[in-house]
Design a protein around this motif. Structure first.
Motif: not given
Length: 163
Positions: A138-147
């Motif tokens: 998958a590609e990251i369209l909108e970043g952030g933090t994965l938990r």
């Protein structure tokens, strides 16, 4: 709509390095996961990435367990070399779909079929056991933090994600 959960996160700093468990990781749009081999250009297949779209890989916990049972082979989730382990979401159905993992928006690109390199890092039989169930690129369209514990939410077939 599907709703599942992130149960594990792994990154590796360079090709062939052991996958390291993480409680959380920064997902950077257009780049990848902070500290992962593909985000830094140090992955085995970095030069073969489609426009840098080896950003994140996901695999179903259920698929890893089924591969082990059906092929009588021991394989740890970390040995699949996928970044995010999920539970409760049929990842193969997400090719071409936009979905959310916590506050990160991803788009499924294609299945992450197992390769001979993976089998060389693990043991004979792993590739065969994981065919058609080795996860999703998958590609990251909108970043952030994965938990670990984040919800994986897939909306309607028109690409709308659920909340």
């Amino acid at each position: 709509m599907f709703r599942g959960e992130v149960v594990a996160i792994y990154t590796a700093p360079e090709k062939g390095a052991p996958m390291e468990p993480r409680d959380d990781v920064s997902a950077i749009a257009g780049i990848g996961l902070d500290g992962d081999r593909y985000a830094t250009g140090a992955g085995k297949y970095t030069d073969k990435a489609d426009d840098g779209k080896r950003a994140v890989t996901l695999i179903e916990r259920e698929a890893v367990a089924a591969a082990g049972r059906e092929y009588d082979i021991a394989i740890g989730e970390h040995e699949t070399r996928r970044n995010v382990v999920t539970e409760g979401v049929p990842l193969n159905h997400l090719v071409g779909r936009t979905f959310r993992v916590g506050d990160v928006t991803l788009r499924g690109l294609r299945l992450a079929e197992p390769c001979t390199y993976l089998e060389g890092l693990t043991r004979p039989g792993v590739r065969r056991a994981l065919v058609h169930r080795a996860g999703l690129r998958a590609e990251i369209l909108e970043g952030g933090t994965l938990r670990v514990g984040d919800a994986v939410e897939v909306g309607d077939p028109n690409g709308q994600t659920g909340t």
